[in-house]
Design a protein around this motif. Structure first.
Motif, PDB file in Angstrom:
ATOM      1  N   ALA A 159      -1.317  -4.234 -16.271  1.00 37.19           N
ATOM      2  CA  ALA A 159      -1.806  -3.603 -15.052  1.00 37.19           C
ATOM      3  C   ALA A 159      -3.156  -2.947 -15.335  1.00 37.19           C
ATOM      4  O   ALA A 159      -3.423  -2.517 -16.462  1.00 37.19           O
ATOM      5  CB  ALA A 159      -0.816  -2.554 -14.560  1.00 37.19           C
ATOM      6  N   THR A 172       4.159   1.238  -5.780  1.00 34.07           N
ATOM      7  CA  THR A 172       5.337   0.482  -6.199  1.00 34.07           C
ATOM      8  C   THR A 172       5.729   0.998  -7.573  1.00 34.07           C
ATOM      9  O   THR A 172       4.919   0.972  -8.501  1.00 34.07           O
ATOM     10  CB  THR A 172       5.041  -1.027  -6.254  1.00 34.07           C
ATOM     11  N   THR A 189      12.971  -1.608  -8.255  1.00 35.45           N
ATOM     12  CA  THR A 189      11.659  -1.318  -7.705  1.00 35.45           C
ATOM     13  C   THR A 189      11.770  -0.604  -6.377  1.00 35.45           C
ATOM     14  O   THR A 189      12.752  -0.764  -5.654  1.00 35.45           O
ATOM     15  CB  THR A 189      10.847  -2.625  -7.520  1.00 35.45           C
ATOM     16  N   THR A 191       8.864   0.414  -3.210  1.00 36.36           N
ATOM     17  CA  THR A 191       7.525   0.564  -2.671  1.00 36.36           C
ATOM     18  C   THR A 191       7.600   1.589  -1.547  1.00 36.36           C
ATOM     19  O   THR A 191       8.311   1.389  -0.559  1.00 36.36           O
ATOM     20  CB  THR A 191       6.981  -0.769  -2.142  1.00 36.36           C
ATOM     21  N   LEU A 221       2.334   2.043  -9.377  1.00 36.92           N
ATOM     22  CA  LEU A 221       1.288   1.045  -9.195  1.00 36.92           C
ATOM     23  C   LEU A 221       0.797   1.016  -7.755  1.00 36.92           C
ATOM     24  O   LEU A 221       1.600   1.037  -6.812  1.00 36.92           O
ATOM     25  CB  LEU A 221       1.816  -0.346  -9.570  1.00 36.92           C
ATOM     26  N   TYR A 224       0.337  -3.397  -5.957  1.00 33.97           N
ATOM     27  CA  TYR A 224       1.215  -4.371  -6.629  1.00 33.97           C
ATOM     28  C   TYR A 224       1.666  -5.425  -5.620  1.00 33.97           C
ATOM     29  O   TYR A 224       2.193  -5.104  -4.555  1.00 33.97           O
ATOM     30  CB  TYR A 224       2.429  -3.659  -7.213  1.00 33.97           C
ATOM     31  N   ARG A 225       1.479  -6.684  -5.994  1.00 34.80           N
ATOM     32  CA  ARG A 225       1.924  -7.784  -5.148  1.00 34.80           C
ATOM     33  C   ARG A 225       2.680  -8.840  -5.948  1.00 34.80           C
ATOM     34  O   ARG A 225       2.818  -9.976  -5.502  1.00 34.80           O
ATOM     35  CB  ARG A 225       0.729  -8.425  -4.428  1.00 34.80           C
ATOM     36  N   PRO A 230      -0.572  -7.333 -10.463  1.00 30.76           N
ATOM     37  CA  PRO A 230       0.121  -6.071 -10.750  1.00 30.76           C
ATOM     38  C   PRO A 230      -0.524  -4.822 -10.182  1.00 30.76           C
ATOM     39  O   PRO A 230       0.098  -3.761 -10.153  1.00 30.76           O
ATOM     40  CB  PRO A 230       0.132  -6.020 -12.274  1.00 30.76           C
ATOM     41  N   GLY A 231      -1.764  -4.916  -9.725  1.00 31.24           N
ATOM     42  CA  GLY A 231      -2.426  -3.743  -9.196  1.00 31.24           C
ATOM     43  C   GLY A 231      -2.864  -2.785 -10.293  1.00 31.24           C
ATOM     44  O   GLY A 231      -3.109  -3.191 -11.430  1.00 31.24           O
TER      45      GLY A 231
END
Length: 265
Positions: A159, A172, A189, A191, A221, A224-225, A230-231
């Motif tokens: 990241a 996230t 996880t 978000t 993060l 993050y996608r 990973p952002g």
């Protein structure tokens, strides 16, 4: 309340400090929602299981595993971030051999699909060492190459880092709850939105159930996608009064200075 992961799990499920999770209510855990490019996800209230992102894993010592850690971008590709309370050794404590196992999963001692990287050096802010001051509850670890001579970032990715983030962000957070709430050792996880903690100056706060002991060190993060997007990291999970209220120290100039020390270790 804080507890070092190598001393064993706490009896109460309040502070997120040792291993990784299931759901806040003890029922079946939902799968993580799909994150579409360019679309901000609806904030979650309960964490969900996720297929492990390779750059996130657990710290291990022998057959034991504990806090969450994540690979962060660096010139040499050998730095991970976690919480200071996960790795700080009190003066006079016996020297430990810690490794980082990215993509960890599975019951019991679990599986290490990418292997493990031994920790060469640990960097903890002096203010944490002296007073365990919450806004400095972060650490950067420098890793040795693996048996094949590879650096961890070259194998699992990393990241990015954001040293100038504001507190009001959608984040996230990904971590590993302790086996009692997560027998398969699958990462979870959430978000959701972060804000400044009104009771802890300099700390971020989020409300999302399921972050039990073990999730300490989990990356917060932005952007993050997915594992391939990973952002950027703006902090790591420090603690919380319950599994549904978690805090993190917001990265800034102190964290950046510590990261620079890790680069030179």
């Amino acid at each position: 309340m804080r507890e070092r992961w190598w001393q064993g799990p706490v009896a109460a499920a309040g502070v997120a400090v040792l291993f990784a999770l299931v759901s806040g209510c003890g029922g079946a855990v939902a799968s993580a929602p799909r994150l579409e490019p360019g679309v901000s996800p609806t904030p979650q209230r309960t964490a969900a299981v996720i297929d492990y992102p390779p750059f996130i894993g657990v710290l291990t010592e022998g057959s034991d595993h504990g806090c969450t850690a994540s690979v962060v971008d660096s010139p040499k590709g050998n730095i991970v971030a976690t919480a200071a309370h996960c790795v700080h050794e009190p003066e006079g404590a016996e020297k430990r051999t810690i490794s980082f196992a990215p993509g960890f999963s599975g019951q019991g001692s679990g599986k290490q699909p990418y292997g493990a990287w031994r920790v060469r050096a640990i960097q903890v802010d002096d203010r944490w060492q002296e007073q365990e001051d919450d806004p400095y509850d972060f650490a950067f670890l420098t890793l040795e190459p693996d048996a094949q001579g590879r650096e961890v970032q070259d194998v699992v990715g990393a990241a990015g880092l954001d040293w100038e983030s504001g507190p009001d962000r959608q984040v996230t957070v990904i971590g590993y709850p302790e086996p009692g709430h997560n027998p398969d050792n699958r990462p979870v996880t959430c978000t959701t939105d972060s804000t400044l903690d009104p009771d802890l100056p300099g700390m971020l706060r989020m409300e999302c159930a399921g972050f039990w002991n073990g999730t300490s060190g989990s990356p917060w993060l932005t952007g993050y996608r997915g594992p391939d997007r990973p952002g950027k990291l703006i902090g790591v999970l420090s603690g919380g009064d319950t599994d549904a209220e978690s805090t993190a120290a917001l990265f800034g100039s102190p964290a950046r200075a510590l990261y620079q020390r890790a680069l030179k270790a």
